[in-house]
Design an enzyme around this catalytic site. Sequence first.
Site, PDB file in Angstrom:
ATOM      1  CD  GLU A  28     -25.433  -2.994  22.350  1.00  0.00           C
ATOM      2  OE1 GLU A  28     -26.266  -2.080  22.318  1.00  0.00           O
ATOM      3  OE2 GLU A  28     -24.368  -2.939  22.993  1.00  0.00           O
ATOM      4  NE  ARG A  35     -12.174  -2.874  25.457  1.00  0.00           N
ATOM      5  CZ  ARG A  35     -12.866  -1.924  24.841  1.00  0.00           C
ATOM      6  NH1 ARG A  35     -13.742  -1.185  25.504  1.00  0.00           N
ATOM      7  NH2 ARG A  35     -12.690  -1.696  23.559  1.00  0.00           N
ATOM      8  CE  LYS A  47     -20.666  -2.152  18.690  1.00  0.00           C
ATOM      9  NZ  LYS A  47     -21.787  -3.120  18.522  1.00  0.00           N
TER      10      LYS A  47
END
Length: 554
Positions: free
Chosen positions: A36, A262, A272
């Site tokens: 994104e 992850r 983020k």
Amino acid sequence: MSKPEIVAASNFLRPIVQADLDSGKHTKIITRFPPEPNGYLHIGHAKSICLNFGLAKEFGGECNLRFDDTNPAKEDQEYIDAIKDDLQWLGFQWAGEERYASNYFDQLYAWAVELIKAGKAYVCDLSPDEARHYRGNLTEPGKNSPFRERSVEENLDLFARMRAAEFPDGARALRAKIDMASPNMNLRDPILYRIRHAHHHQTGDKWCIYPSYDFTHGQSDAIEGITHSICTLEFEDHRPLYEWFLDNLPVPTKPRQYEFARLNLNYTITSKRRLKQLVDEGHVQGWDDPRMSTLSGYRRRGYTPGSIRTFCDMVGVNRAGGLVDIGMLEFAIREDLDASASRAMCVLRPLKVVITNYPEAQVENLELARHPKQDMGVRQLPFAREIYIDAGDFEEIPPAGFKRLIPGGEARLRGSYVIRADEAVKDAEGNIVELRCTYDENTLGKNPEGRKVKGVIHWVPAAASVECEVRLYDRLFRSPTPEKAEEGSSFLDNINPESLVVLKGCRAEPSLAQAQPEERFQFEREGYFCADIKDSKPGAPVFNRTVTLRDSWA
């Protein structure tokens, strides 16, 4: 203890891909990296990048770069440009042109209409707060929206009017009609479209309704013919919804989603949202601050693309997760720079030394190897009567085990002579401002037989050295788990006040005067350093410490 070897860890997806090729399920592997564009890439993304691009390369396939740009309010062209730069710096090139989910907005809208016509989607007038209340929770089922049984005709009309900008933000949403009692919260009539009057960086003002990430992601994979849709474990609960859309729409292909753990790195934040908070509130000096976990931050600090790829190989790909020691990443960069970085000398806290028995006008040009093992040539280092050493290399009252200069003691200057400390000159406050020494002219090169000097210190010539700025970077957070703040505190309370120490007036050997931005060095006895990509200029170098010499991971 011997240092560990660099060994690639296991990757559970390799045998899956191989089996799909062997069985004929797929004749060509196509993966994708779908960020994104609402922030910069961080070290966690590096694991996904290496995985997706690595699998495609290993099995002769392709990897797409697709920006999942469904939220224009948080997206920016700056992030798109930075992501592309980081990917290419890391050593990867995507197949064809970069793609955007917004390229598929017309098709996604048409598919939403298909769901409405099939009685599988409806326009809901609940406010966001009301929708959350109706959704229920993990222990209680949700309740059907009072607008769930609208007719197909009314839903088609309202959805068209949503697109025509007749309603304000948040007034209505298009939702899938699945199961409000499902134990999987993602299947409780998820939102497909929201009203959002926002300018989009790719489509401009064409749209005032935007598809949700869940509605966009799988269909974009299908349009692109992705064979293996690889994502992190937090999307495992989204997989049934991913598959519901593919099963209920006339998509050209049906990708299969796989999840992996992850990357969780201690002393590091990879959210983020929190990284953006650090930038926006001025706790760091931008997304590329060398203390940040962003790829641009690591690059500016002096990390190499190869070291990050090696680190990702060492971590491996599994579903178990766990916390990775940041020392493993530091080990990877040390191994890389030990083999590739030119050696040089830089005095961080200069103390002037006058060699009283050395001729005043004499200058000797000494040659020192640029690397002890690699053939990188030599650099010239002028030796004269006045030099600089580090202030920490002289102690009037030495601690136990001190092997450098003491009153009346000797030490060898790297690549040069043995000197003896004869006198310490002090200012009015008692601070040592100059050291007067004598040298032994017979000690250039190897020590004569029977001569033993324990200490070797680095130095630079006073007149020929170049003044520089040195930035000593350390871990940004004091806690190994900074995101797990104690009650009543914030992750910001964990910021290390010593994460950046700026030293001005340092003195570097002449060969460093023309250091180019991003050029990397080992400053002997001090660590590995990189000429700053933004601020360093030939003649006025600025060096960032990449990592210390000592390896703590084994």
